[in-house]
Design an enzyme around this catalytic site. Structure first.
Site, short mmCIF file in Angstrom:
data_model
loop_
_atom_site.label_atom_id
_atom_site.label_comp_id
_atom_site.label_asym_id
_atom_site.label_seq_id
_atom_site.Cartn_x
_atom_site.Cartn_y
_atom_site.Cartn_z
N ARG A 1 0.91 -1.26 0.05
CA ARG A 1 0.00 -0.05 -0.11
C ARG A 1 0.88 1.10 -0.08
NH1 ARG A 1 -5.34 1.14 3.72
NH2 ARG A 1 -6.11 0.26 1.93
N ARG B 1 -13.51 -8.64 1.19
CA ARG B 1 -12.04 -8.53 0.77
C ARG B 1 -11.12 -9.62 1.17
NH1 ARG B 1 -9.88 -3.35 1.24
NH2 ARG B 1 -8.00 -4.32 0.52
N HIS C 1 -7.24 0.82 -6.45
CA HIS C 1 -7.60 -0.01 -5.46
C HIS C 1 -8.21 -1.19 -5.87
CE1 HIS C 1 -7.54 -1.44 -1.32
NE2 HIS C 1 -8.58 -0.60 -0.86
N CYS D 1 -16.41 1.60 0.68
CA CYS D 1 -15.17 0.78 0.79
C CYS D 1 -14.91 1.07 2.23
CB CYS D 1 -13.91 1.30 -0.32
SG CYS D 1 -13.59 3.33 0.05
N ASP E 1 -17.25 7.20 -1.42
CA ASP E 1 -15.95 7.27 -0.47
C ASP E 1 -15.59 8.51 0.06
OD1 ASP E 1 -13.29 6.39 0.26
OD2 ASP E 1 -12.45 6.51 -1.72
N GLN F 1 -10.17 -3.93 -3.79
CA GLN F 1 -11.52 -3.60 -3.25
C GLN F 1 -12.75 -3.71 -4.10
OE1 GLN F 1 -12.11 -1.47 -0.12
NE2 GLN F 1 -14.15 -2.23 -0.59
#
Ligand code: CP
Ligand code: NVA
Length: 305
Positions: A103, A290, A130, A262, A222, A133
């Protein structure tokens, strides 16, 4: 699959669909208590330059459930690109572990990491994308709606890493993806052009949330300020004020429309408590998936069986 999973754009449509199938199979096995050791004896290094709850836990637990081990490397360690160069870190880790999840901030950094590593590298979020996700999110939609084809997902908020990965998925599977973003906060232009030229899905950018969510099956949002943009938080609160997902916005979607995020959510900003905690919300199913989709990704990339 390619050596690495950095972007949904790296996958073929068949690869996306087989990841969904494998994730569902692994999920069902896990729920029924069936154990298996697809990655027995293997270690995944987890490099985090940003905080995380879901990504860290799902990768650690996922590796354990696959019979392997995960090694958490915090933002205070490694010093990727500062204490040691990315090519050197990539080559050192390749001698110790069997895969890397990272990440990072700049997307080019994960591209470089993957280039220099001889082992698989998985993108656990960059400023641009991402991908894990959004694969888990579409799996969640398929579980709730029994299909992906023709589903209308409306994204409301910042044209960020989440939004860009949705657009990448729209280049692989036929559904409808609309976005409502403030002017100047549009998604990545190249990714948008790529999805439009793929011609799989209807993809459209609006500035009006009401227009974008008209007839939607899913409203997705988000945070307004992503990790690394904290100093813009106050300014963004003003810019995004009309982009809150609330009961009034849901009036414009389908009656059975569901809500996705998310997470982490900033309640009271991009979404109200009533929506987060209401009947429409599937955010915790989404969080759980996930784990299952990433186990499928790791199994595909790392299994030596
Ligand atoms: N959605 C997600 O990636 O959560 P974390 O930032 O907590 O990992
Ligand atoms: N856009 C958010 C996603 C968090 C999972 C961020 O990058 O911070």
């Amino acid at each position: 699959m390619n050596k690495d999973f950095l972007s949904i754009a790296d996958l073929s449509t068949d690869e996306v669909l087989s990841l969904f199938n494998l994730a569902s199979e692994l999920k069902q096995k896990q729920k029924s208590g069936e154990t298996h050791h697809i990655l027995k004896g293997q270690t995944l290094g987890l490099i985090f330059l940003k905080p995380s709850t879901r990504t860290r836990i799902s990768f650690e637990v996922g590796m354990f459930q696959l019979g392997g081990h995960a090694l958490y490397l915090s933002p205070a360690e490694i010093g990727l690109g500062t204490r040691e160069s990315i090519p050197d870190v990539a080559r050192v880790l390749s001698r110790f572990v069997d895969g890397i999840m990272a990440r990072l901030f700049g997307h080019q950094d994960i591209v470089d990491l993957a280039k220099w590593a001889s082992i698989p590298v998985v993108n656990g979020l960059t400023d641009l994308l991402h991908p894990c996700q959004i694969l888990g999110d579409m799996l969640t939609i398929m579980e709730h709606k029994n299909r992906y084809e023709g589903i209308h997902v409306a994204y409301v908020g910042d044209g960020n890493n989440i939004c860009n990965s949705w657009i990448n998925l729209a280049a692989k599977l036929p559904f409808k993806f609309t976005m409502a973003v403030p002017e100047g906060y549009e998604p990545d232009a190249d990714i948008l052009a790529y999805a439009k030229s793929a011609g799989k899905s209807e993809v459209a950018v609006y500035h009006s949330p009401q227009e974008a969510v008209r007839g939607a099956d899913v409203i997705y949002t988000d945070v307004w300020a992503s990790m690394g943009q904290e100093d813009e938080s106050e300014a963004r609160k003003r810019i995004f004020a009309d982009y809150q997902v609330n009961d009034a916005l849901f009036e414009h979607a389908r009656k059975d429309a569901q809500f996705m995020h998310c997470l982490p959510a900033h309640r009271g900003d991009e979404v109200t408590d009533a929506i987060m905690d209401g009947q429409r919300s599937i955010v915790f199913d989404q969080a759980e998936n996930r784990l299952h989709i990433q186990k499928a990704v790791l199994a595909q990339l790392m299994s030596k069986q």
